[in-house]
Design a protein around this motif. Structure first.
Motif, mmCIF file in Angstrom:
data_model
loop_
_atom_site.group_PDB
_atom_site.id
_atom_site.type_symbol
_atom_site.label_atom_id
_atom_site.label_comp_id
_atom_site.label_asym_id
_atom_site.label_seq_id
_atom_site.Cartn_x
_atom_site.Cartn_y
_atom_site.Cartn_z
ATOM 1 N N ARG A 91 0.801 -1.212 0.000
ATOM 2 C CA ARG A 91 0.000 0.000 0.000
ATOM 3 C C ARG A 91 0.836 1.266 0.000
ATOM 4 O O ARG A 91 0.321 2.357 0.278
ATOM 5 C CB ARG A 91 -0.930 0.016 1.218
ATOM 6 N N ALA A 216 -8.364 -6.599 0.193
ATOM 7 C CA ALA A 216 -8.248 -5.239 0.728
ATOM 8 C C ALA A 216 -7.229 -4.427 -0.067
ATOM 9 O O ALA A 216 -7.418 -3.219 -0.292
ATOM 10 C CB ALA A 216 -7.872 -5.290 2.206
ATOM 11 N N VAL A 217 -6.139 -5.071 -0.495
ATOM 12 C CA VAL A 217 -5.141 -4.372 -1.321
ATOM 13 C C VAL A 217 -5.763 -3.960 -2.660
ATOM 14 O O VAL A 217 -5.542 -2.838 -3.149
ATOM 15 C CB VAL A 217 -3.902 -5.263 -1.529
ATOM 16 N N ARG A 219 -8.833 -3.210 -3.226
ATOM 17 C CA ARG A 219 -9.712 -2.068 -2.975
ATOM 18 C C ARG A 219 -8.918 -0.785 -2.735
ATOM 19 O O ARG A 219 -9.351 0.305 -3.129
ATOM 20 C CB ARG A 219 -10.621 -2.361 -1.778
ATOM 21 N N PHE A 220 -7.767 -0.900 -2.071
ATOM 22 C CA PHE A 220 -6.946 0.288 -1.827
ATOM 23 C C PHE A 220 -6.589 0.993 -3.130
ATOM 24 O O PHE A 220 -6.729 2.214 -3.257
ATOM 25 C CB PHE A 220 -5.673 -0.113 -1.071
ATOM 26 N N TRP A 221 -6.149 0.221 -4.133
ATOM 27 C CA TRP A 221 -5.729 0.828 -5.402
ATOM 28 C C TRP A 221 -6.922 1.157 -6.299
ATOM 29 O O TRP A 221 -6.902 2.151 -7.029
ATOM 30 C CB TRP A 221 -4.729 -0.088 -6.103
ATOM 31 N N ASP A 223 -9.754 2.202 -5.162
ATOM 32 C CA ASP A 223 -10.269 3.448 -4.591
ATOM 33 C C ASP A 223 -9.447 4.649 -5.041
ATOM 34 O O ASP A 223 -9.977 5.770 -5.141
ATOM 35 C CB ASP A 223 -10.282 3.370 -3.064
ATOM 36 N N ARG A 224 -8.163 4.444 -5.322
ATOM 37 C CA ARG A 224 -7.326 5.544 -5.821
ATOM 38 C C ARG A 224 -7.581 5.823 -7.288
ATOM 39 O O ARG A 224 -7.158 6.851 -7.812
ATOM 40 C CB ARG A 224 -5.839 5.236 -5.597
#
Length: 594
Positions: A91, A216-217, A219-221, A223-224
């Protein structure tokens, strides 16, 4: 027999389509995607290593070239033991490449130019510096921390033999034993699995915590704002139950293998199209990976914009590869059978035929590629007397050297053939300049772990990863403001620099730019394909119609006379106009309206 009579317009008629495009119009079905290897693309701060600000500064080059999307190799926080494919934090950005703010600026700049961004995801293994692995080292056997990775007891009375006989892709054993600790079990320290370098421990994908973390990883990217993920070693996360011994050996290029049986290298067999770019070891292509990708597909479906998953899966036969791109799994898979096909008309046709047929059966696009950061650039590969085998892995100064002129001529022809095929195409940075591998790198500058783990027996992949030349003759050929480059560039890079090709008729860059413009305007990537009947059995020619364009590749030694009334749209080399007719020279591809 080779064709000697001049072609007529009637000769260019085609049979029934062997491929028709999907009715849906997702962008990734016919996109041209450009791979950026960040450390070698452009250096923004002068330290000799490419970075995200360097990528941002060169987005105009990519827009003007005419690609649709950019795939970025890893830029995550990493000790860089394997050029970022050893991830310590999924992340965050490694300071070598910049910051999360630099990433956001690059992403916004790409989107402003109509370019989508695909990022690399490395789920098979992490770095040994990842907080999870550090916790595992401090934990006892059987603990939750150990269960995130592939820890096993050793064999033998004292547990001092590896749990099985698997070998690392980078050379040497695939197991490393921990140092003794107070919490060791009755057989002493455990061993951990690493299919790559010992600094890259394999994750345990049977563990729900691992699966939840990678969702989750994603979704992190997402979302960006990223548009998709290229999944590294997509065929490797799940291992066969019991981790059985295996007598085969997978080489540094993940798909080449010696499993103790005769390898299929002739793709003419219509039932599978194999070229030797796959394997059947117990550490790869297990059925359990598909459950993972169905879950990931559901995650991406929650986001707008047709986000995509791309599989790096060295899998054959192609019917096995097609399982990765079924409608509820991934969206694309690299076609390594095409990449490894030799310069042979019949075998090229066979690979194309089987690829289209197999992917059409699961409503997926066929994805074409000729070069990437793991294999010898095709401008060098096609200049070798023999193509394939270990020559994919790298070329050393003591190896037989490519014929540079022949290699570039064939590479340009192969590229025009590839860009005319329906589906999605991938370009590797610098191939639009006709860059060759650096085949004379001295041992003291090499950095690929495979070079060191094999004591130099494998040259490694550094030759295809040399920093790009932007300004010919400038320090470092304009790679960055100081002229420093993390790997030395060969002398020929000055003449091939981008600034020496922009606007120059006949340059490799202008050929790529013209072809990409035509591909878009003629809707080639979304077109139906039919073979040209008169040339369908030629030993020297690959010829087809796609979206109203006739494509002819002459792989033979003799020129091929074209119909006088044909309109040439683009050619990979000079056409022979020494007589009244126009002739297609050896190792040349042409697109026509006829």
């Amino acid at each position: 027999m080779p064709r000697t009579a001049p072609l007529t317009t009637d000769d260019l008629s085609a049979g029934a389509p062997v491929h028709t495009p999907a009715a849906s119009g997702e962008w990734w079905r016919d996109a041209v995607i450009y791979q950026v290897y960040p450390r070698s693309f452009a250096d923004g701060n002068g330290d000799g290593i490419g970075d995200l600000p360097g990528v941002t500064a060169k987005l105009d080059h990519l827009q003007q070239l005419g690609v649709d999307a950019v795939w970025l190799s890893p830029f995550y926080r990493s000790p860089q033991k394997d050029a970022g494919y050893d991830v310590a934090d999924y992340r965050d950005i490694d300071p070598l490449f910049g910051t999360l703010e630099d990433f956001d600026e690059m992403l916004a700049g790409a989107h402003e130019r109509g370019l989508r961004i695909i990022v690399d995801l490395v789920p098979n293994h992490s770095s040994d510096q990842h907080v999870w692995f550090q916790e595992a080292l401090a934990a006892a056997p059987g603990s939750d921390a150990r269960e995130r990775y592939m820890f096993r007891e050793g064999r033998g009375p004292a547990g001092d033999e590896p749990p099985n006989n698997w070998q690392s892709i980078f050379g040497g054993p695939a197991w490393t034993r921990l140092a003794p600790a107070e919490h060791d079990g009755p057989l002493g320290p455990q061993w951990y699995l690493h299919l790559f370098d010992s600094s890259q421990p394999d994750l345990n994908w049977e563990n729900p915590e691992v699966r939840a973390e990678f969702e989750a990883v994603l979704r992190f990217w997402l979302d960006r704002g990223v548009d998709g993920f290229r999944v590294d070693v997509a065929h490797g996360m799940v291992k066969a139950p019991g981790l059985p011994d295996w007598e085969g050996h997978v080489s540094m290029v993940e798909g080449t293998v010696d499993d103790g049986h005769e390898q299929v290298t002739d793709p003419s067999a219509p039932e599978d199209g194999s070229t030797g770019a796959g394997h059947a070891g117990p550490m790869f292509d297990q059925d359990g990976v598909h459950e993972i990708y169905r879950a990931w597909h559901r995650v991406l479906a929650e986001y707008p914009g047709d986000r995509c998953l791309v599989a790096e899966a060295w899998v054959e036969p192609l019917s096995r590869l097609a399982r990765y791109v079924r409608p509820d799994e991934m969206h694309q898979a690299f076609n390594f059978s095409f990449l490894t096909a030799p310069w042979d008309a019949a075998k090229m046709r066979a690979v194309v035929d089987v690829s289209l047929d197999t992917m059409d059966a699961v409503s997926a696009p066929t994805t074409w590629v000729l070069s990437n950061h793991d294999v010898v650039r095709h401008a060098s590969r096609f200049g070798l007397a023999e193509i394939g085998g270990r020559q994919l892995n790298g070329i050393a100064a003591t190896d037989p050297q490519p014929d540079a002129e022949l290699g570039l001529r064939r590479a340009r022809a192969a590229t025009l053939l590839m860009l005319a095929l329906p589906g999605s195409a991938y370009l590797y940075q610098g191939e639009e300049l006709g860059l060759p591998d650096h085949t004379a790198l001295p041992a003291e500058v090499r950095q690929d772990p495979s070079f060191f783990r094999t004591d130099g027996a494998e040259p490694g992949r550094d030759g295809c990863r040399v920093p790009l030349p932007w300004v010919g003759g400038a320090p470092g050929n304009g790679f960055g403001p100081t002229g420093t480059t993390w790997l030395p560039q060969p002398d020929v890079y000055a003449d091939l620099a981008a600034d020496r090709q922009y606007g120059v008729k006949g340059s490799t860059y202008e050929m790529y730019r013209t072809a990409l413009e035509l591909r878009r305007s003629e809707r080639i990537g979304a077109g139906a394909l039919s073979w040209v009947d008169a040339l369908s059995d030629s030993p020297d020619v690959v010829a087809f119609r796609v979206a109203g364009v006739v494509v002819i590749s002459n792989l033979g030694a003799a020129p091929l006379t074209l119909p006088a009334e044909a309109e040439v749209l683009v050619a990979s080399g000079d056409l022979d106009t020494s007589s009244d007719a126009v002739a297609l020279s050896s190792d040349t591809t042409v697109w026509l309206h006829a």
